[in-house]
Design a protein around this motif. Structure first.
Motif, short mmCIF file in Angstrom:
data_model
loop_
_atom_site.label_atom_id
_atom_site.label_comp_id
_atom_site.label_asym_id
_atom_site.label_seq_id
_atom_site.Cartn_x
_atom_site.Cartn_y
_atom_site.Cartn_z
N GLU A 8 0.72 -1.16 -0.11
CA GLU A 8 -0.05 -0.19 0.15
C GLU A 8 0.88 1.22 -0.02
O GLU A 8 1.84 1.28 0.70
N VAL A 9 0.39 2.25 -0.99
CA VAL A 9 1.26 3.41 -0.92
C VAL A 9 0.49 4.43 -0.09
O VAL A 9 -1.14 4.45 -0.28
N ILE A 10 1.11 5.13 1.00
CA ILE A 10 0.66 5.94 1.95
C ILE A 10 1.40 7.26 2.07
O ILE A 10 2.43 7.17 1.59
N VAL A 11 0.69 8.30 2.36
CA VAL A 11 1.43 9.70 2.64
C VAL A 11 1.21 10.27 4.16
O VAL A 11 -0.01 9.89 4.54
N SER A 12 1.92 11.03 4.52
CA SER A 12 1.85 11.67 5.73
C SER A 12 2.17 13.17 5.55
O SER A 12 2.93 13.41 4.73
N THR A 35 0.96 10.25 15.37
CA THR A 35 1.66 10.44 14.09
C THR A 35 1.21 11.65 13.70
O THR A 35 0.39 12.48 14.17
N PRO A 36 1.63 11.97 12.38
CA PRO A 36 1.15 13.12 11.73
C PRO A 36 -0.13 12.66 10.90
O PRO A 36 -0.16 11.67 10.86
N PRO A 37 -1.20 13.63 10.25
CA PRO A 37 -2.01 13.09 9.44
C PRO A 37 -1.58 12.52 8.46
O PRO A 37 -0.50 12.67 7.82
N GLY A 38 -2.46 11.60 7.73
CA GLY A 38 -2.01 10.83 6.40
C GLY A 38 -3.17 9.81 6.15
O GLY A 38 -3.93 9.69 6.69
N GLY A 39 -2.77 9.18 4.82
CA GLY A 39 -3.71 8.01 4.53
C GLY A 39 -2.95 7.48 3.25
O GLY A 39 -2.02 7.64 2.59
N HIS A 40 -3.98 6.91 2.35
CA HIS A 40 -3.69 6.35 1.28
C HIS A 40 -3.78 7.23 0.18
O HIS A 40 -4.60 8.26 0.11
N VAL A 41 -3.04 6.87 -0.97
CA VAL A 41 -3.08 7.78 -2.24
C VAL A 41 -4.17 7.11 -3.12
O VAL A 41 -4.37 6.21 -3.26
N GLU A 49 -0.19 15.89 -3.77
CA GLU A 49 -1.75 16.05 -3.58
C GLU A 49 -2.41 15.07 -2.64
O GLU A 49 -3.20 15.81 -1.88
N ALA A 50 -2.05 14.06 -2.56
CA ALA A 50 -2.71 12.76 -1.53
C ALA A 50 -2.16 13.55 -0.13
O ALA A 50 -3.26 13.37 0.80
N ALA A 51 -0.94 13.86 0.00
CA ALA A 51 -0.66 14.21 1.43
C ALA A 51 -1.63 15.53 1.89
O ALA A 51 -1.95 15.68 3.04
N TRP A 52 -1.50 16.43 1.02
CA TRP A 52 -2.23 17.81 1.18
C TRP A 52 -3.86 17.30 1.38
O TRP A 52 -4.32 17.80 2.58
#
Length: 140
Positions: A8-12, A35-41, A49-52
């Motif tokens: 899985e590709v995730i961003v924070s 954690t910092p906020p984040g989730g999946h692309v 864009e996904a992190a934002w």
């Protein structure tokens, strides 16, 4: 090992306030760790864009991008809530304010932490490394 969704590709989003504080959140999927906020692309999104998007959805903050901090992998066959193999990308953002409008379906708790007090928080180790790298670049 059975990884339900494969890799899985995730961003924070490492978010820094105008007062030089880092936003930390708790999400049920990371247990008691901060954690910092984040989730999946999502399909069609760039990593940035996904992190934002994830950060804005979870916090309601107005954010300005500050670049990629770090990338890597988390492979945890025992999993916190399930087995995982994440490829992660941590981006930094500057918040234009500090007023939070939390998505309580995703975030159970949030706090702004001054740089000098981060050691008092139990932060997920991979995110801790990204925070240290980012803060080192800011102060170094």
């Amino acid at each position: 090992m059975d990884f339900p969704r494969g890799v899985e590709v995730i961003v924070s989003a490492l978010i820094v306030s105008p007062d030089e504080e880092v936003l930390l959140i708790r999400q049920p999927k990371w247990g008691d760790l901060w954690t910092p906020p984040g989730g999946h692309v999502e399909p069609g999104e760039t990593l940035a864009e996904a992190a934002w998007r994830e950060a804005v959805e979870e916090t309601g903050l107005e954010l300005a991008p500050d670049g990629l901090v770090r990338w890597g992998e988390i492979i945890d066959p025992d999993g916190r809530s399930r087995p995982v193999h994440f490829v992660f990308f941590d981006f930094a953002f500057r918040a234009r304010g500090k007023a939070l409008d939390l998505d309580t379906s995703e975030v159970s708790e949030a706090c702004w932490v001054p740089f000098g007090e981060l050691a008092r928080y139990e932060i997920e180790p991979d995110f801790q490394a990204s925070i240290e790298r980012y803060l080192g670049a800011l102060t170094g």
